[in-house]
Design an enzyme around this catalytic site. Structure first.
Site, PDB file in Angstrom:
ATOM      1  N   GLU A   1       0.824  -1.202   0.000  1.00  0.00           N
ATOM      2  CA  GLU A   1       0.000   0.000   0.000  1.00  0.00           C
ATOM      3  C   GLU A   1       0.861   1.256   0.000  1.00  0.00           C
ATOM      4  OE1 GLU A   1      -3.977  -1.441   2.327  1.00  0.00           O
ATOM      5  OE2 GLU A   1      -2.176  -1.198   3.506  1.00  0.00           O
TER       6      GLU A   1
ATOM      7  N   CYS B   1       3.444   8.439   0.973  1.00  0.00           N
ATOM      8  CA  CYS B   1       4.087   7.498   1.881  1.00  0.00           C
ATOM      9  C   CYS B   1       4.171   6.150   1.159  1.00  0.00           C
ATOM     10  CB  CYS B   1       3.217   7.435   3.141  1.00  0.00           C
ATOM     11  SG  CYS B   1       3.733   6.241   4.346  1.00  0.00           S
TER      12      CYS B   1
ATOM     13  N   CYS C   1       7.108  -6.851   7.235  1.00  0.00           N
ATOM     14  CA  CYS C   1       8.292  -6.310   7.898  1.00  0.00           C
ATOM     15  C   CYS C   1       8.776  -7.330   8.912  1.00  0.00           C
ATOM     16  CB  CYS C   1       7.956  -4.998   8.611  1.00  0.00           C
ATOM     17  SG  CYS C   1       9.400  -4.234   9.386  1.00  0.00           S
TER      18      CYS C   1
ATOM     19  N   CYS D   1       7.984  -4.728  15.742  1.00  0.00           N
ATOM     20  CA  CYS D   1       7.682  -3.732  16.769  1.00  0.00           C
ATOM     21  C   CYS D   1       6.298  -4.041  17.348  1.00  0.00           C
ATOM     22  CB  CYS D   1       7.720  -2.332  16.171  1.00  0.00           C
ATOM     23  SG  CYS D   1       9.321  -1.956  15.430  1.00  0.00           S
TER      24      CYS D   1
ATOM     25  N   CYS E   1       3.000  -2.153  16.023  1.00  0.00           N
ATOM     26  CA  CYS E   1       2.800  -1.922  14.590  1.00  0.00           C
ATOM     27  C   CYS E   1       2.095  -3.098  13.932  1.00  0.00           C
ATOM     28  CB  CYS E   1       4.149  -1.689  13.918  1.00  0.00           C
ATOM     29  SG  CYS E   1       4.050  -1.523  12.127  1.00  0.00           S
TER      30      CYS E   1
ATOM     31  N   GLY F   1       7.131  -1.953   5.756  1.00  0.00           N
ATOM     32  CA  GLY F   1       8.510  -2.407   5.653  1.00  0.00           C
ATOM     33  C   GLY F   1       9.523  -1.529   6.340  1.00  0.00           C
ATOM     34  N   GLU F   2      10.714  -2.096   6.545  1.00  0.00           N
ATOM     35  CA  GLU F   2      11.856  -1.373   7.106  1.00  0.00           C
ATOM     36  C   GLU F   2      12.808  -1.090   5.943  1.00  0.00           C
ATOM     37  OE1 GLU F   2      13.186   0.113   9.906  1.00  0.00           O
ATOM     38  OE2 GLU F   2      14.799   0.390   8.456  1.00  0.00           O
TER      39      GLU F   2
ATOM     40  N   SER G   1      12.690   6.424   6.559  1.00  0.00           N
ATOM     41  CA  SER G   1      12.441   6.240   7.991  1.00  0.00           C
ATOM     42  C   SER G   1      12.927   4.866   8.439  1.00  0.00           C
ATOM     43  CB  SER G   1      10.935   6.357   8.257  1.00  0.00           C
ATOM     44  OG  SER G   1      10.650   6.079   9.610  1.00  0.00           O
TER      45      SER G   1
ATOM     46  N   SER H   1      12.615   6.171  14.065  1.00  0.00           N
ATOM     47  CA  SER H   1      11.506   5.852  14.969  1.00  0.00           C
ATOM     48  C   SER H   1      12.078   5.590  16.348  1.00  0.00           C
ATOM     49  CB  SER H   1      10.738   4.633  14.446  1.00  0.00           C
ATOM     50  OG  SER H   1      10.204   4.920  13.180  1.00  0.00           O
ATOM     51  N   LEU H   2      12.168   6.640  17.134  1.00  0.00           N
ATOM     52  CA  LEU H   2      12.809   6.563  18.446  1.00  0.00           C
ATOM     53  C   LEU H   2      11.874   5.873  19.439  1.00  0.00           C
ATOM     54  CD1 LEU H   2      15.549   7.471  19.531  1.00  0.00           C
ATOM     55  CD2 LEU H   2      14.458   9.544  20.366  1.00  0.00           C
ATOM     56  N   ASN H   3      10.723   6.472  19.619  1.00  0.00           N
ATOM     57  CA  ASN H   3       9.603   5.822  20.312  1.00  0.00           C
ATOM     58  C   ASN H   3       9.793   5.505  21.795  1.00  0.00           C
ATOM     59  OD1 ASN H   3       8.418   5.939  17.837  1.00  0.00           O
ATOM     60  ND2 ASN H   3       8.522   3.758  17.410  1.00  0.00           N
TER      61      ASN H   3
ATOM     62  N   ASN I   1      -1.917   4.890  17.069  1.00  0.00           N
ATOM     63  CA  ASN I   1      -3.175   4.518  16.416  1.00  0.00           C
ATOM     64  C   ASN I   1      -3.562   3.118  16.864  1.00  0.00           C
ATOM     65  OD1 ASN I   1      -3.596   6.856  14.697  1.00  0.00           O
ATOM     66  ND2 ASN I   1      -1.783   6.157  13.583  1.00  0.00           N
TER      67      ASN I   1
ATOM     68  N   CYS J   1      -0.536   5.695  10.289  1.00  0.00           N
ATOM     69  CA  CYS J   1       0.728   5.046  10.639  1.00  0.00           C
ATOM     70  C   CYS J   1       0.484   3.714  11.327  1.00  0.00           C
ATOM     71  CB  CYS J   1       1.517   5.889  11.635  1.00  0.00           C
ATOM     72  SG  CYS J   1       2.169   7.371  10.963  1.00  0.00           S
TER      73      CYS J   1
HETATM   74  N1  SAH Z   1       9.889   0.719   9.325  1.00  0.00           N
HETATM   75  C1  SAH Z   1      10.120   2.094   9.314  1.00  0.00           C
HETATM   76  C2  SAH Z   1       9.149   2.882   8.461  1.00  0.00           C
HETATM   77  C3  SAH Z   1       7.696   2.476   8.503  1.00  0.00           C
HETATM   78  S1  SAH Z   1       6.823   2.670  10.007  1.00  0.00           S
HETATM   79  C4  SAH Z   1      10.128   2.646  10.723  1.00  0.00           C
HETATM   80  O1  SAH Z   1       9.728   1.941  11.632  1.00  0.00           O
HETATM   81  O2  SAH Z   1      10.580   3.777  10.902  1.00  0.00           O
HETATM   82  C5  SAH Z   1       6.421   4.408   9.991  1.00  0.00           C
HETATM   83  C6  SAH Z   1       6.120   4.991  11.369  1.00  0.00           C
HETATM   84  O3  SAH Z   1       4.880   4.530  11.883  1.00  0.00           O
HETATM   85  C7  SAH Z   1       7.179   4.647  12.406  1.00  0.00           C
HETATM   86  O4  SAH Z   1       7.657   5.830  13.006  1.00  0.00           O
HETATM   87  C8  SAH Z   1       6.399   3.828  13.435  1.00  0.00           C
HETATM   88  O5  SAH Z   1       6.940   4.036  14.712  1.00  0.00           O
HETATM   89  C9  SAH Z   1       5.006   4.373  13.263  1.00  0.00           C
HETATM   90  N2  SAH Z   1       3.946   3.464  13.741  1.00  0.00           N
HETATM   91  C10 SAH Z   1       3.900   2.143  13.599  1.00  0.00           C
HETATM   92  N3  SAH Z   1       2.766   1.652  14.158  1.00  0.00           N
HETATM   93  C11 SAH Z   1       2.087   2.710  14.641  1.00  0.00           C
HETATM   94  C12 SAH Z   1       0.834   2.856  15.315  1.00  0.00           C
HETATM   95  N4  SAH Z   1       0.056   1.812  15.576  1.00  0.00           N
HETATM   96  N5  SAH Z   1       0.445   4.107  15.646  1.00  0.00           N
HETATM   97  C13 SAH Z   1       1.212   5.184  15.351  1.00  0.00           C
HETATM   98  N6  SAH Z   1       2.384   5.093  14.712  1.00  0.00           N
HETATM   99  C14 SAH Z   1       2.826   3.878  14.375  1.00  0.00           C
HETATM  100 FE1  SF4 Z   2       8.513  -2.598  10.748  1.00  0.00          FE
HETATM  101 FE2  SF4 Z   2       8.525   0.068  11.094  1.00  0.00          FE
HETATM  102 FE3  SF4 Z   2       6.383  -1.421  11.782  1.00  0.00          FE
HETATM  103 FE4  SF4 Z   2       8.615  -1.593  13.211  1.00  0.00          FE
HETATM  104  S1  SF4 Z   2       7.323   0.239  12.964  1.00  0.00           S
HETATM  105  S2  SF4 Z   2       7.350  -3.332  12.525  1.00  0.00           S
HETATM  106  S3  SF4 Z   2      10.144  -1.390  11.628  1.00  0.00           S
HETATM  107  S4  SF4 Z   2       7.168  -1.120   9.725  1.00  0.00           S
END
Ligand code: SAH
Ligand code: SF4
Length: 344
Positions: free
Chosen positions: A92, A105, A112, A116, A119, A157-158, A189, A211-213, A287, A330
């Site tokens: 997508e 995007c 992936c 995480c 996600c 994906g990463e 990212s 993606s520090l988080n 989300n 996201c």
């Molecule tokens: N894999 C890469 C790029 C795709 S994810 C990465 O992780 O950076 C894009 C962004 O979406 C990342 O910053 C991730 O932390 C965020 N993300 C993933 N799941 C989410 C969710 N459920 N709610 C909000 N942001 C989310």
């Molecule tokens: Fe993959 Fe990015 Fe989702 Fe982590 S946040 S599972 S690296 S897509």
């Protein structure tokens, strides 16, 4: 003999390919422009290339394309494109209009591998890497319908787990003879693959988002398994060393999850962690999605966090969730249509 998909080739490789066929290298630029500026679908359209050479290309090479299988429009203007790939899998892309500019995007993998905890894409595991052609074709397809001003590798994906596909794609997107996007308008990212961050920086010029988080290894270990391999200290050192385009900052993405990383203490630690890195912070309220126990933070804690960063002179935006009604926000991409009928 399998045909060469010329959308897999950067200008440099296309030049080598063309001269391998006995033609002048400068023909490559003409062909590149046809592909990415005129959106040519066949070699026959390339009228400034001789008929004979077009026939040679026709025989040995192909121009792949992606056609959206479904497009969903959100009430807020966000559009989600579902692309079916040759092998039947799907990815997508999400187009997000904002103040007259469109950010696209795009995805870099089917699924992936990083797992995480917050996600949705991560819960399906990795199916395969996208080819360079499959990455740039997402842009070609959306550009047929809407102008694209900005590109972020934040779909499925990463991207740093697929550098072989992503670096050539960045080059094609930013090539003055290709898509002609400024290197400041393309952002990759990552969840924090440290050696690959350096490799990306060596391979191309592009913006970086991380993606520090989380602000402690303890919490980051828990929600991002990659942190056990590359903990915060190494990740931040890699950020500091990253060669950004001029006048740019690293985007620190911070998914806020209720009662996990949304406290004032986290905000304080975050400011300390990034104090010596040219950066800006994107706060993304989590989300929620089915099967994941995390909750989105209260508005109060988002505001408190945001305000603390502002007071410390950190550039911060809180990303409003876009396209939630079509599962385009996201972390909600799963490469499938929402089958509401099946749920009934
Ligand atoms: N894999 C890469 C790029 C795709 S994810 C990465 O992780 O950076 C894009 C962004 O979406 C990342 O910053 C991730 O932390 C965020 N993300 C993933 N799941 C989410 C969710 N459920 N709610 C909000 N942001 C989310
Ligand atoms: Fe993959 Fe990015 Fe989702 Fe982590 S946040 S599972 S690296 S897509």
């Amino acid at each position: 003999m399998e045909k060469t998909d010329i959308k897999n080739l950067t200008l440099q490789y296309l030049e080598a390919y063309i001269s391998g066929l006995g033609k002048e290298r400068f023909r490559a630029k003409q062909i590149f422009k046809w592909l990415y500026q005129m959106d040519a679908m066949s070699f026959d359209e390339m009228t400034n290339v001789s008929k004979e050479f077009r026939a040679v290309l026709q025989e040995r090479a192909e121009i792949s394309n992606l056609i959206p299988e479904a497009v969903e429009a959100s009430a807020d203007g966000t559009r989600k494109y579902l692309f079916r790939l040759k092998d039947g899998s799907a990815v997508e892309s999400v187009l997000i209009p904002d103040e007259g500019r469109n950010t696209l995007c795009i995805s870099s993998q089917v699924g992936c591998a990083m797992q995480c905890a917050f996600c949705l894409t991560g819960t399906f595991g990795l199916e395969r890497n996208l080819t360079t052609a499959e990455i740039v074709n997402q842009v070609c397809a959306v550009k047929r319908e809407h102008p694209v001003n900005n590109i972020v590798f934040m779909g499925m994906g990463e991207p740093l787990h697929n550098l072989a596909g992503v670096i050539p794609a960045v080059k094609i997107l930013t090539d003055p003879d290709g898509f002609q996007l400024s290197t400041r308008k393309v952002t990759v990212s990552t969840s924090g693959l440290v050696p690959e961050m350096a490799e990306l920086g060596r391979g191309c010029t592009v913006n970086l988002a991380v993606s520090l988080n989380a602000t402690t290894d303890e919490v980051r270990d828990q929600i991002m398994p990659i942190n056990r391999r590359y903990p915060l200290k190494e990740l931040l050192a890699a950020c500091k060393a990253f060669p950004l385009p001029s006048r740019r900052w690293i985007t620190m993405e911070y998914v806020m999850i209720r009662d996990l990383n949304d406290t004032l203490e986290d905000a304080k630690r975050l400011v300390r962690l990034i104090s010596n890195i040219p950066s800006k912070v994107n706060l993304i309220p989590f989300n929620e999605h089915e099967g994941c126990g995390f909750k989105t933070p209260t508005q109060e804690s988002i505001d408190r966090f945001h305000k603390y960063l502002l007071d410390k002179n950190v550039t911060v935006i809180t990303r409003s969730s876009r396209g939630g009604d079509i599962s385009a926000a996201c972390g909600q991409l799963k490469g499938k249509l929402d089958r509401k009928d099946e749920a009934d």
